[in-house]
Motif scaffolding. Structure first.
Motif, short mmCIF file in Angstrom:
data_model
loop_
_atom_site.label_atom_id
_atom_site.label_comp_id
_atom_site.label_asym_id
_atom_site.label_seq_id
_atom_site.Cartn_x
_atom_site.Cartn_y
_atom_site.Cartn_z
N ALA A 1 9.45 8.89 39.57
CA ALA A 1 10.76 8.43 39.06
C ALA A 1 11.70 8.02 40.18
CB ALA A 1 11.40 9.49 38.17
N ARG B 1 6.67 5.03 40.17
CA ARG B 1 6.96 5.25 38.74
C ARG B 1 6.89 6.73 38.39
NH1 ARG B 1 3.48 0.72 37.83
NH2 ARG B 1 4.71 -1.09 37.25
N THR B 2 5.77 7.36 38.75
CA THR B 2 5.57 8.74 38.28
C THR B 2 6.54 9.71 38.95
OG1 THR B 2 3.79 9.06 39.86
CG2 THR B 2 3.13 8.47 37.62
N ASP C 1 2.34 3.23 41.31
CA ASP C 1 2.16 4.41 40.44
C ASP C 1 3.05 5.55 40.90
OD1 ASP C 1 0.34 3.30 38.83
OD2 ASP C 1 -1.42 4.36 39.64
N ASP D 1 13.29 2.63 38.88
CA ASP D 1 13.23 2.25 37.47
C ASP D 1 12.86 0.76 37.43
OD1 ASP D 1 13.62 1.47 34.90
OD2 ASP D 1 15.68 2.23 34.74
N PHE D 2 11.61 0.47 37.07
CA PHE D 2 11.15 -0.91 37.12
C PHE D 2 11.67 -1.75 35.95
CE2 PHE D 2 8.28 0.80 40.33
CZ PHE D 2 8.35 -0.21 41.28
N ALA E 1 5.39 -6.23 38.77
CA ALA E 1 6.06 -4.98 38.37
C ALA E 1 7.58 -5.11 38.38
CB ALA E 1 5.65 -3.86 39.33
#
Ligand SMILES: C[S@@+](CC[C@H](N)C(=O)[O-])C[C@H]1O[C@@H](n2cnc3c(N)ncnc32)[C@H](O)[C@@H]1O
Length: 266
Positions: free
Chosen positions: A142, A139-140, A136, A145-146, A177
Motif C-alpha cells: 500500500a 500495491r500489496t 506487486d 495508489d495506482f 499500471a
C-alpha cells in the motif's frame, strides 16, 4: 551472470558509487574513483553533467507536482543527494508519498537510514528489471495508489538495463499500471557521446553492474511509447535546464512523458 551488486564489493566498480563520487559524495571506493577519473580525464565536464542530470530529476519532480501528482516512485534512486525527491515533492504537498527503489543493498541501507524516517517516504530493495515484483510490492504494501496519478522516475538507470533485459518491456509494465495524468521521466546515456569516452567506460565496466549501454535518441524516444512527449522532447539534459548551458562530451538525454488515458495505445 547476474549483474547486480551483492553486498559491498570494494574490488568492482559500482554505478551508485561512481555517481556518488562524480557528485562529490564520500560513499565510494578507490575502484569507483579510478573509473570516474578515467572518464574525467577524457571528459572533464562529466562531473558537471552529473549535476545537470540531477537537476533534471529535480525539475521533473516539480513539473509533475505542479500538475497535481502527489506520488513518486524513484527507480534506481542512488545514494541520497540533497535535494532528494521527497524534499522537492513536499515543497508542494507535505503529505506527498515517495518510494525510493534500488537493487544495491548499500544504497538501500542509506535510503532507509536517511530518508525513511518520514511517514509516506519509504525505501525498497528491488530490481527494476523485475517490474512485476516491484509493482506487486508497491500495491500489496500500500505504498502507492495506482488509481491516482504517479510520477515514475528513472534518472540515470535505464542505460544499466541491457538490450536482452528488455528495457522497453519493463517500461510498458509500469506504463500500463499508471493512472491517467501520470508522468514518466528518465535520463539515459546517448550514443552521440564522444566515442573515446564510450569506449573507455565500456572497457572499464564490462560485465559489472556499472556497465552502460549507450542508446540513440530515437531508441530513447521509443521508451515513451504510449505517453504524450512533453517539450522539448528527448534531448540532452542541458536543453531541459536552460538555453545557455554548455554541451558536454558525454551526452545524457532526458525525456518526460505524460499518460493521457487509461489505454496505452492512444
Ligand atoms: C547513476 S545512479 C543514479 C541515481 C539517481 N537516480 C540520480 O539520478 O541521482 C544509478 C542507480 O541505479 C541503480 N540501479 C541500476 N540498475 C538497477 C536495477 N536493475 N534495479 C534497481 N536499481 C538499479 C544503481 O544501484 C544506482 O544507485
Amino acid at each position: 551472470m547476474e549483474r547486480a551488486p551483492i553486498g559491498v564489493d570494494p574490488g568492482r566498480p559500482n554505478s551508485a558509487r561512481v555517481y556518488d563520487y562524480l557528485l562529490g559524495g564520500k560513499d565510494n571506493y578507490e575502484v569507483d574513483r579510478a573509473v570516474a577519473q578515467r572518464m574525467l580525464s577524457i571528459a572533464p565536464d562529466t562531473r558537471t553533467l552529473a549535476w545537470f542530470s540531477r537537476q533534471f530529476l529535480v525539475n521533473a519532480v516539480r513539473l509533475a507536482a505542479k500538475a497535481g501528482v502527489r506520488q513518486f516512485i524513484d527507480l534506481g534512486a542512488g545514494i541520497p543527494t540533497s535535494p532528494n525527491v521527497h524534499e522537492v515533492a513536499r515543497e508542494f504537498d507535505t503529505s506527498a508519498r515517495v518510494v525510493y527503489v534500488d537493487y544495491d543493498p548499500v544504497v538501500y541501507a542509506h535510503c532507509d537510514a536517511l530518508l525513511a524516517r518520514w511517514q509516506g517516504v519509504t525505501a525498497m530493495s528491488a530490481d527494476v528489471r523485475r517490474p512485476d515484483d516491484v509493482l506487486d510490492r508497491l500495491r500489496t504494501e500500500a505504498l502507492i495508489d495506482f488509481d491516482e496519478p504517479v510520477a515514475v522516475l528513472l534518472v540515470g538507470v535505464l542505460h544499466f538495463v541491457m538490450d536482452d533485459e528488455h528495457p522497453a518491456e519493463l517500461l510498458a509494465r509500469f506504463r500500463d499500471a499508471m493512472a491517467p495524468e501520470s508522468y514518466l521521466a528518465f535520463t539515459h546515456g546517448s550514443d552521440t557521446s564522444d566515442p573515446q569516452l564510450i569506449e573507455r567506460s565500456s572497457a572499464d565496466t564490462a560485465s559489472t553492474s556499472a556497465q552502460v549501454v549507450y542508446r540513440s535518441p530515437a531508441q530513447m524516444t521509443s521508451f515513451l511509447d504510449g505517453f504524450e512527449i512533453i517539450d522539448p522532447g528527448v534531448v540532452p539534459v542541458q536543453q531541459w535546464l536552460g538555453d545557455d548551458l554548455p554541451a558536454t562530451r558525454m551526452v545524457i538525454c532526458g525525456g518526460v512523458g505524460r499518460k493521457n488515458s487509461g489505454r496505452h495505445d492512444d
